[in-house]
Design a protein around this motif. Structure first.
Motif, mmCIF file in Angstrom:
data_model
loop_
_atom_site.group_PDB
_atom_site.id
_atom_site.type_symbol
_atom_site.label_atom_id
_atom_site.label_comp_id
_atom_site.label_asym_id
_atom_site.label_seq_id
_atom_site.Cartn_x
_atom_site.Cartn_y
_atom_site.Cartn_z
ATOM 1 N N GLU A 76 1.085 -1.133 0.011
ATOM 2 C CA GLU A 76 -0.156 -0.019 -0.134
ATOM 3 C C GLU A 76 0.896 1.293 -0.169
ATOM 4 O O GLU A 76 1.951 1.144 0.298
ATOM 5 N N TRP A 77 0.073 2.337 -0.332
ATOM 6 C CA TRP A 77 0.870 3.695 -0.458
ATOM 7 C C TRP A 77 1.567 4.225 0.840
ATOM 8 O O TRP A 77 2.356 4.986 1.122
ATOM 9 N N LYS A 78 1.100 3.810 2.197
ATOM 10 C CA LYS A 78 1.272 4.169 3.409
ATOM 11 C C LYS A 78 2.763 3.647 3.531
ATOM 12 O O LYS A 78 3.535 3.977 4.494
ATOM 13 N N TYR A 79 3.224 2.787 2.721
ATOM 14 C CA TYR A 79 4.707 2.070 2.929
ATOM 15 C C TYR A 79 5.769 2.848 1.764
ATOM 16 O O TYR A 79 6.625 2.303 1.689
ATOM 17 N N VAL A 80 5.469 3.763 1.237
ATOM 18 C CA VAL A 80 5.990 4.604 0.357
ATOM 19 C C VAL A 80 7.552 5.077 0.982
ATOM 20 O O VAL A 80 7.617 5.514 2.103
ATOM 21 N N GLU A 81 8.544 5.074 0.311
ATOM 22 C CA GLU A 81 9.899 5.837 0.563
ATOM 23 C C GLU A 81 9.685 7.203 1.052
ATOM 24 O O GLU A 81 8.580 7.802 0.514
ATOM 25 N N LYS A 82 10.498 7.685 2.102
ATOM 26 C CA LYS A 82 10.506 9.047 2.518
ATOM 27 C C LYS A 82 11.960 9.624 2.317
ATOM 28 O O LYS A 82 12.905 8.598 2.542
ATOM 29 N N THR A 83 12.187 10.759 2.402
ATOM 30 C CA THR A 83 13.567 11.456 2.721
ATOM 31 C C THR A 83 13.805 11.417 4.226
ATOM 32 O O THR A 83 12.967 10.710 5.045
ATOM 33 N N ALA A 84 15.061 11.355 4.484
ATOM 34 C CA ALA A 84 15.719 11.530 5.921
ATOM 35 C C ALA A 84 14.747 12.129 6.812
ATOM 36 O O ALA A 84 14.549 11.647 7.980
ATOM 37 N N SER A 85 14.083 13.089 6.574
ATOM 38 C CA SER A 85 13.396 14.062 7.332
ATOM 39 C C SER A 85 11.973 13.614 7.537
ATOM 40 O O SER A 85 11.148 14.218 8.018
ATOM 41 N N GLY A 86 11.444 12.541 6.665
ATOM 42 C CA GLY A 86 10.188 12.207 6.519
ATOM 43 C C GLY A 86 9.177 12.632 5.476
ATOM 44 O O GLY A 86 8.071 12.393 5.466
ATOM 45 N N ASP A 87 9.802 13.402 4.597
ATOM 46 C CA ASP A 87 9.051 14.214 3.451
ATOM 47 C C ASP A 87 8.903 13.277 2.413
ATOM 48 O O ASP A 87 9.619 11.979 2.193
ATOM 49 N N GLU A 88 7.859 13.416 1.511
ATOM 50 C CA GLU A 88 7.775 12.630 0.495
ATOM 51 C C GLU A 88 8.748 12.716 -0.394
ATOM 52 O O GLU A 88 9.454 13.863 -0.749
ATOM 53 N N VAL A 89 9.262 11.538 -1.171
ATOM 54 C CA VAL A 89 10.236 11.668 -2.360
ATOM 55 C C VAL A 89 9.725 12.086 -3.485
ATOM 56 O O VAL A 89 8.522 11.269 -4.072
ATOM 57 N N THR A 90 10.329 12.565 -4.462
ATOM 58 C CA THR A 90 9.744 12.929 -5.531
ATOM 59 C C THR A 90 9.894 11.528 -6.640
ATOM 60 O O THR A 90 10.788 10.747 -6.213
ATOM 61 N N ASN A 91 9.206 11.297 -7.649
ATOM 62 C CA ASN A 91 9.372 10.526 -8.628
ATOM 63 C C ASN A 91 10.750 10.329 -8.992
ATOM 64 O O ASN A 91 11.281 11.161 -9.366
ATOM 65 N N ARG A 92 11.467 9.152 -8.821
ATOM 66 C CA ARG A 92 12.688 8.818 -9.408
ATOM 67 C C ARG A 92 12.695 8.695 -10.957
ATOM 68 O O ARG A 92 11.877 7.776 -11.427
ATOM 69 N N LYS A 93 13.545 9.322 -11.727
ATOM 70 C CA LYS A 93 13.627 8.846 -13.169
ATOM 71 C C LYS A 93 14.791 8.230 -13.792
ATOM 72 O O LYS A 93 15.108 7.758 -14.753
ATOM 73 N N THR A 94 15.734 8.168 -12.749
ATOM 74 C CA THR A 94 17.185 7.705 -13.199
ATOM 75 C C THR A 94 17.471 6.499 -12.461
ATOM 76 O O THR A 94 17.189 6.862 -11.211
ATOM 77 N N VAL A 95 17.824 5.445 -12.876
ATOM 78 C CA VAL A 95 17.938 4.257 -11.956
ATOM 79 C C VAL A 95 19.496 4.113 -11.754
ATOM 80 O O VAL A 95 20.477 4.652 -12.112
ATOM 81 N N GLY A 96 19.527 4.257 -10.188
ATOM 82 C CA GLY A 96 20.814 4.279 -9.298
ATOM 83 C C GLY A 96 21.350 2.774 -9.307
ATOM 84 O O GLY A 96 20.920 1.835 -9.639
ATOM 85 N N ASN A 97 22.580 2.841 -8.967
ATOM 86 C CA ASN A 97 23.297 1.566 -8.878
ATOM 87 C C ASN A 97 23.949 1.518 -7.574
ATOM 88 O O ASN A 97 25.152 1.579 -7.621
ATOM 89 N N PRO A 98 23.423 1.415 -6.419
ATOM 90 C CA PRO A 98 22.072 1.207 -6.295
ATOM 91 C C PRO A 98 21.625 2.642 -5.983
ATOM 92 O O PRO A 98 22.043 3.730 -5.590
ATOM 93 N N ASP A 99 19.986 2.791 -5.960
ATOM 94 C CA ASP A 99 19.372 3.933 -5.318
ATOM 95 C C ASP A 99 19.433 3.680 -3.761
ATOM 96 O O ASP A 99 19.786 2.428 -3.234
ATOM 97 N N VAL A 100 18.930 4.676 -2.839
ATOM 98 C CA VAL A 100 19.005 4.588 -1.643
ATOM 99 C C VAL A 100 17.617 4.987 -1.069
ATOM 100 O O VAL A 100 17.396 6.018 -1.409
ATOM 101 N N VAL A 101 17.067 4.403 -0.061
ATOM 102 C CA VAL A 101 15.736 4.903 0.586
ATOM 103 C C VAL A 101 16.263 5.102 2.040
ATOM 104 O O VAL A 101 16.788 4.319 2.619
ATOM 105 N N ALA A 102 16.122 6.358 2.431
ATOM 106 C CA ALA A 102 16.465 7.008 3.652
ATOM 107 C C ALA A 102 15.678 6.333 4.825
ATOM 108 O O ALA A 102 16.030 6.260 5.894
ATOM 109 N N LYS A 103 14.381 6.096 4.424
ATOM 110 C CA LYS A 103 13.408 6.003 5.541
ATOM 111 C C LYS A 103 11.892 5.655 4.905
ATOM 112 O O LYS A 103 11.630 6.040 3.606
ATOM 113 N N TRP A 104 11.374 4.803 5.574
ATOM 114 C CA TRP A 104 9.609 4.381 5.150
ATOM 115 C C TRP A 104 8.933 5.175 5.933
ATOM 116 O O TRP A 104 8.928 5.676 7.037
#
Length: 118
Positions: free
Chosen positions: A90-118
């Motif tokens: 569900e969307w309540k489990y979406v990634e967040k920034t370290a400060s708990g804000d919403e993350v903008t949509n990613r458009k570049t695939v990282g190697n690796p990407d990093v999720v700071a917080k849920w």
């Protein structure tokens, strides 16, 4: 002969440009994360339906998940609405920034990407 070679070369280039590659999504997640999913604007990424998000495999011994999606390119991802990571269906489990804000949509695939917080 030269014209025939040119036509052959053009045909080969067109065929190669139509071939889709595979994109591997790799993400480092907060410690203790049990599940990882990727969801996004492409049909191969569930067209933003969190309940149908693509399940990722946990990398043994790491706080990392990975999945390879066949038939898309990084250019397809960049041209789409992007993608996000979630740690549940569900969307309540979406990634967040370290400060708990919403993350903008990613458009570049990282190697690796990093999720700071849920």
């Amino acid at each position: 002969m030269k014209q025939r070679f040119s036509l052959l070369l053009i045909g080969i280039l067109m065929a190669v440009s139509c071939v889709k590659a595979d994109v591997t999504f790799r993400v480092n997640v907060p410690s203790g994360t049990k599940y990882g999913y990727v969801v996004g604007g492409l049909p191969e990424l569930s067209s933003w339906a969190a309940g149908a998000a693509v399940s990722m495999d946990k990398v043994v011994g790491k706080d990392q998940f990975t999945v390879t999606i066949p038939g898309i390119t990084t250019a397809d991802v960049a041209a789409s609405e992007g993608y996000k990571y979630i740690c549940g269906p569900e969307w309540k489990y979406v990634e967040k920034t370290a400060s708990g804000d919403e993350v903008t949509n990613r458009k570049t695939v990282g190697n690796p990407d990093v999720v700071a917080k849920w």
